[in-house]
Design a protein around this motif. Sequence first.
Motif, PDB file in Angstrom:
ATOM      1  N   THR A  96       2.640   0.754  12.073  1.00 47.24           N
ATOM      2  CA  THR A  96       4.254   1.116  11.567  1.00 47.24           C
ATOM      3  C   THR A  96       4.379   2.634  11.783  1.00 47.24           C
ATOM      4  O   THR A  96       3.551   3.279  11.504  1.00 47.24           O
ATOM      5  N   ARG A 113       6.900   5.600   9.889  1.00 49.76           N
ATOM      6  CA  ARG A 113       7.978   5.825   9.070  1.00 49.76           C
ATOM      7  C   ARG A 113       8.052   7.223   8.655  1.00 49.76           C
ATOM      8  O   ARG A 113       7.071   7.768   8.141  1.00 49.76           O
ATOM      9  N   LEU A 152       1.425  -8.030   8.259  1.00 53.06           N
ATOM     10  CA  LEU A 152       2.776  -7.773   8.698  1.00 53.06           C
ATOM     11  C   LEU A 152       3.332  -9.366   8.977  1.00 53.06           C
ATOM     12  O   LEU A 152       2.729 -10.183   9.665  1.00 53.06           O
ATOM     13  N   SER A 200       7.309 -11.259   9.651  1.00 47.80           N
ATOM     14  CA  SER A 200       8.679 -10.793  10.165  1.00 47.80           C
ATOM     15  C   SER A 200       9.818 -11.776   9.881  1.00 47.80           C
ATOM     16  O   SER A 200       9.518 -12.924   9.706  1.00 47.80           O
ATOM     17  N   ARG A 255      12.869  -7.631  11.628  1.00 48.63           N
ATOM     18  CA  ARG A 255      12.423  -6.776  10.515  1.00 48.63           C
ATOM     19  C   ARG A 255      11.260  -7.150   9.867  1.00 48.63           C
ATOM     20  O   ARG A 255      11.170  -8.466   9.546  1.00 48.63           O
ATOM     21  N   SER A 256      10.320  -6.124  10.247  1.00 50.25           N
ATOM     22  CA  SER A 256       8.963  -6.577   9.631  1.00 50.25           C
ATOM     23  C   SER A 256       8.288  -5.932   8.447  1.00 50.25           C
ATOM     24  O   SER A 256       8.984  -4.750   8.464  1.00 50.25           O
ATOM     25  N   LYS A 257       7.656  -6.399   7.649  1.00 47.30           N
ATOM     26  CA  LYS A 257       7.092  -5.672   6.484  1.00 47.30           C
ATOM     27  C   LYS A 257       5.898  -6.433   6.011  1.00 47.30           C
ATOM     28  O   LYS A 257       5.276  -7.241   6.546  1.00 47.30           O
ATOM     29  N   SER A 258       4.965  -5.660   5.195  1.00 47.50           N
ATOM     30  CA  SER A 258       3.895  -6.313   4.468  1.00 47.50           C
ATOM     31  C   SER A 258       4.132  -7.440   3.840  1.00 47.50           C
ATOM     32  O   SER A 258       5.184  -7.420   3.095  1.00 47.50           O
ATOM     33  N   THR A 292       5.064  -6.930   0.123  1.00 45.59           N
ATOM     34  CA  THR A 292       6.296  -6.301  -0.304  1.00 45.59           C
ATOM     35  C   THR A 292       7.461  -7.283  -0.260  1.00 45.59           C
ATOM     36  O   THR A 292       7.810  -8.083   0.657  1.00 45.59           O
ATOM     37  N   GLY A 300      12.312  -6.032   2.167  1.00 41.90           N
ATOM     38  CA  GLY A 300      12.001  -6.004   3.456  1.00 41.90           C
ATOM     39  C   GLY A 300      12.973  -5.467   4.434  1.00 41.90           C
ATOM     40  O   GLY A 300      12.994  -5.298   5.649  1.00 41.90           O
ATOM     41  N   MET A 309      11.201  -1.762   2.278  1.00 39.71           N
ATOM     42  CA  MET A 309      10.064  -1.294   3.227  1.00 39.71           C
ATOM     43  C   MET A 309      10.129  -1.888   4.486  1.00 39.71           C
ATOM     44  O   MET A 309       8.762  -1.978   5.003  1.00 39.71           O
ATOM     45  N   GLY A 310      10.992  -2.432   4.820  1.00 41.79           N
ATOM     46  CA  GLY A 310      10.598  -3.046   6.449  1.00 41.79           C
ATOM     47  C   GLY A 310      10.777  -2.107   7.368  1.00 41.79           C
ATOM     48  O   GLY A 310      11.040  -0.830   7.367  1.00 41.79           O
TER      49      GLY A 310
END
Length: 515
Positions: free
Chosen positions: A443, A445, A455, A457, A488-491, A494, A497, A503-504
């Motif tokens: 990722t 950022r 990850l 989604s 939109r993806s994230k850990s 987290t 998102g 934090m997405g």
Amino acid sequence: MYSSQTTQATTDAIEWALTHGMALKTTAYSATHTAFSFAPTPISKARYQQLVASVGLLGKLVHYVSEDHQFLNHAIDPITKGDPFFNALLEMHKAIHQVPLQSSERSTEHSTEKSVSLDAPSSSAKRLPLLIMRSDFMDDAALGPKLIEFNGIAAGMGPFGQRVHELHKFLQLQSADTFNQWSASTNNQLVENHALEKLANGIANTTIKIKQEFTQSDLSTGFENHPPVFLMIVQTNEDNVYDQHLLEHALQAKGIKTVRRTFRELHDKLTTGKNHRLLLKGVGPIDTVYLRAGYQYCDYHANDIISRVCCEALMQTRIFIEKHRVAVNATVSQQLATSKRVQMLLSMMDTSALTRFGLTLDEANTVKGLLGEMRPVTKDSAALISQSRPDEWVLKNQGEGGGHCIFDDDILPKLLSLKPDEYQAWSLMRRLQPTPRPTPALTVRKGELQQVDDLISEIGMFTVHIDGKPAIIDLNGGQQAYAGYLIRSKSARTTEGGVHSGMGVLDSLVFYVDV
């Protein structure tokens, strides 16, 4: 450390994003790229096709819910004591649709019509409902795709959804080795996403429809040579402007004039023309009003306007708009219909009950399969959570955007702190457990690279309806509701998102290899 090849590809990707407007405003004269994944997330073709085929039914359902004013009043009234903002929304809804007010309630300054009974046809709401909705899903490992929430007001980032898909196409071509290194699929068949064009298509069709309704009256009032006009109501000092401008540019390319105003800037600037035409001072007739604001109290704040009730003056502006012949997204009714409260009530209905809202029994069965489990908060909810795993439920209030969900060990203390008259404003949703991406993801950022090993989604599917009917016209003249997607993806570790407020990262889709 990352290889020089990866670093160079990342630099190219960041510059591509800024070149194509995939950015957030940081100051009056600067911007930063929106956070994104370097390669798309995989999805099975069957799963994707299932969502595309069925998501239009959710838009149809929400439209009929939004026009069932008796249902909405009964649904929302119990949460008004625990949620002042929804109390204000319900009062706006009553004023727009001439629902009888209690003697202590104040009639709106723009309404001179007498109240009518709840079951009588409404004579005050002349707006044409334009429902631009994003239905957000997670693909649970055991249950399949389940709805997280409806987004009917400020349902944005469709343009960004298309842009990040195009970015992944660019990387697949320009940096194939690095792209393949971080791709979770060897198939590399990217899933097409035309959200920007399709949203613009649906909005343009609606805007032109209203313009055409006034062809004769515009001749008599001197507005016949004015282009169709699209008004976007925005927040003050908005930083997510580029996503909005991309949509405006697409509409301008179709010959539609676009105007941006805050609620404060509209105050005392709207008037009534012939045949309930909505007129804006300095602009002329308005054909479509699209709200990217109005989902929180601060959007209605105006400290320089003297009003007996906080925010009342600017809320009256929104009421005034809906009493005119103009296409509106989101109507107050649509905002109520896409609330967590209504989502919970719909999820608890059986399929036969859902047919009340314009669905056949087969359609209701399809919708029922998409709705996740939700429960009202009661005095027994604390005991339920005490006996459950910490990650089994999510506690939600009625707020829009990030920061309104409570997870894990924070749920029980919050439940114990609630007063009984606050219970109805909250709900419990069974937490979905999607399968993380099978390979590490990269990722980006604020120019920094980060490897994420788990990850997951969230899949947002856009639909557009005009008065309950699909609004997008394809090349063959057919009509469809589906208008592209936003990933939109994230850990998995987290909870927040959102790309804008959490934090997405922006992401897109690629099909798994068919087996």
